[in-house]
Design an enzyme around this catalytic site. Structure first.
Site, PDB file in Angstrom:
ATOM      1  N   ASP A  47      -1.351   4.335   4.640  1.00 57.49           N
ATOM      2  CA  ASP A  47      -1.893   3.254   5.462  1.00 57.49           C
ATOM      3  C   ASP A  47      -1.954   3.680   6.925  1.00 57.49           C
ATOM      4  OD1 ASP A  47      -1.971   1.628   3.226  1.00 57.49           O
ATOM      5  OD2 ASP A  47       0.031   0.801   3.597  1.00 57.49           O
ATOM      6  N   TYR A  75      10.136   9.467   1.656  1.00 59.33           N
ATOM      7  CA  TYR A  75       9.752   8.667   2.812  1.00 59.33           C
ATOM      8  C   TYR A  75      10.981   8.330   3.652  1.00 59.33           C
ATOM      9  CZ  TYR A  75       5.429   7.540   0.219  1.00 59.33           C
ATOM     10  OH  TYR A  75       4.245   7.602  -0.474  1.00 59.33           O
ATOM     11  N   ASP A  89       4.451  -5.477   6.160  1.00 59.68           N
ATOM     12  CA  ASP A  89       4.652  -4.572   7.290  1.00 59.68           C
ATOM     13  C   ASP A  89       4.267  -5.300   8.576  1.00 59.68           C
ATOM     14  OD1 ASP A  89       1.840  -4.439   7.613  1.00 59.68           O
ATOM     15  OD2 ASP A  89       1.693  -2.686   6.330  1.00 59.68           O
ATOM     16  N   ARG A 182       6.648  -0.502   0.998  1.00 57.60           N
ATOM     17  CA  ARG A 182       6.621  -1.842   1.595  1.00 57.60           C
ATOM     18  C   ARG A 182       7.261  -2.869   0.665  1.00 57.60           C
ATOM     19  NH1 ARG A 182       0.710  -3.109   2.609  1.00 57.60           N
ATOM     20  NH2 ARG A 182       0.339  -1.437   1.096  1.00 57.60           N
TER      21      ARG A 182
END
Length: 300
Positions: A47, A75, A89, A182
Site C-alpha cells: 500500500d 514486516y 491504518d 493491518r
C-alpha cells in the site's frame, strides 16, 4: 543469471525499497521507464502507506513470480491504541475512539495466541474481489464490505517497542501468504479489549529478497538507461533458491524447449526442480517416477 538480451529484453529481479506515499503500480512504471524492459511485474502489492521490499521481476523472471507471491514475508509495524479506522491504518476515516491503552505485559502475554495458524478477516480496503469488484473500490463507494475469514500462518510475532507516552507499540512479524498486517494489528487490539490502527508498516523481507539487496528509486534513476541498471539485477533463479537444481544434457534440454517430458534417473525424488544447462536456467519442471515434465520454460 541476470542478463540483457537483444532488443532490451532484460531478465532478472530488481529489488526496490519502496518509499512511502506511492503505489506499487507506480514503482513498476518507474522500473519500466528506466530499464525499458518489455515485461515487468511485482511480487506482492505494498500500500502507499507501507514502505520496504518490493521485488520486481523483469522478462523471464516474471515466470517465477508465483514462487515469490507464495513466499514467507517479514514486516515491522506500529499500532496506535485507542482509535480505529475503516481501513485499519492512518489513511482511513476514524470509526471508533476512546479505546484504552493496554499494558506491555498484557500485549506480551497475548502474542502466543496470534502465532501459528490463525483465522483472519482481511481489511475492507483490500484488493480481494467481491462479486467481481475489488473490495477497496466497494468500500470507497460507501458500500458495506463483508469478507470471509481465512486461515493464515504467523511464524513469529514479537513486541519490539512499547511507548506508553505515544500510546504506541511496535512489532516484528514473520508470516505466510495472504496475511494482512493491518488486520493483525486490528485483531490484537480487539483481543485486548480495545481498538487500534497501524501507523507504520515496513516490509523487511520477501522470500530470499532482503533490504540489503534493495535499491531506492533514486538509485534506479541514477543508474538510468545505462548498462549499469542491469548490474543491479539479481538472477532469475534467485526466486527459486529453495528448489533443487537438476542439470540436464543438451539433448534433454531440446525436449524441454519443445514442451516435451523426458525420462532420467538423475531425478532422485519426486517434486519440483530447476533445470539448468550449464549456468543457464532452462525451466521449472515437475518430476514423478523419474519422468521430468516442464511447467515453465525460460526463453534465455
Amino acid at each position: 543469471m541476470a542478463r540483457k538480451r537483444k532488443g532490451n529484453k532484460i531478465d532478472g529481479w530488481l529489488i526496490i525499497d519502496k518509499p512511502l506515499g506511492i503505489s506499487s503500480a507506480k514503482v513498476v512504471g518507474a522500473v519500466k521507464f528506466h530499464t525499458k524492459a518489455q515485461k515487468v511485474g511485482h511480487g506482492g502489492t505494498l500500500d502507499p502507506l507501507a514502505s520496504g521490499i518490493l521485488p520486481i521481476g523483469l522478462g523471464e523472471a516474471t515466470k517465477t513470480m508465483p514462487y515469490i507471491v507464495d513466499a514467507s514475508k517479514e514486516y515491522a509495524f506500529t499500532v496506535q491504541w485507542g482509535t480505529a479506522t475503516d481501513s485499519d491504518d492512518k489513511e482511513g476515516e476514524v470509526i471508533e475512539t476512546g479505546g484504552r491503552t493496554p499494558s506491555k505485559e498484557e500485549v506480551e502475554n497475548l502474542l502466543p495466541q496470534f502465532t501459528g495458524s490463525i483465522e483472519q478477516v482481511p481489511p475492507a480496503y483490500s484488493a480481494i474481489k467481491v462479486d467481481g469488484q475489488r473490495a477497496y473500490k466497494l468500500a470507497r463507494d460507501g458500500e458495506k464490505v463483508e469478507l470471509k475469514a481465512r486461515t493464515v500462518e504467523i511464524q513469529s510475532l514479537k513486541l519490539t517497542d512499547f511507548d506508553e507516552k505515544a500510546n504506541e507499540a511496535s512489532f516484528h512479524v514473520t508470516c505466510g501468504k495472504g496475511t494482512y498486517v493491518r488486520s493483525l494489528g486490528r485483531d490484537i487490539a480487539k483481543a485486548l479489549g480495545t481498538c487500534a490502527h497501524i501507523t507504520v508498516l515496513r516490509r523487511l523481507r520477501v522470500g530470499p529478497f532482503t533490504l540489503n539487496k534493495a535499491i531506492s528509486l533514486e538509485k534506479l534513476e541514477e543508474l538510468g538507461h545505462s548498462a549499469r541498471a542491469v548490474e543491479a539485477l539479481l538472477p532469475v533463479t534467485t526466486a527459486l533458491d529453495d528448489i533443487p537444481v537438476l542439470a540436464v544434457t543438451e539433448t534433454e534440454a531440446q525436449e524441454i524447449r519443445f514442451g516435451r517430458s523426458f525420462q532420467t534417473s538423475k531425478a532422485k525424488r519426486d517434486g519440483t526442480y530447476v533445470l539448468m544447462v550449464g549456468d543457464t536456467p532452462l525451466a521449472i519442471a515437475e518430476a514423478s517416477d523419474e519422468l521430468v515434465r516442464p511447467l515453465r520454460v525460460f526463453n534465455m
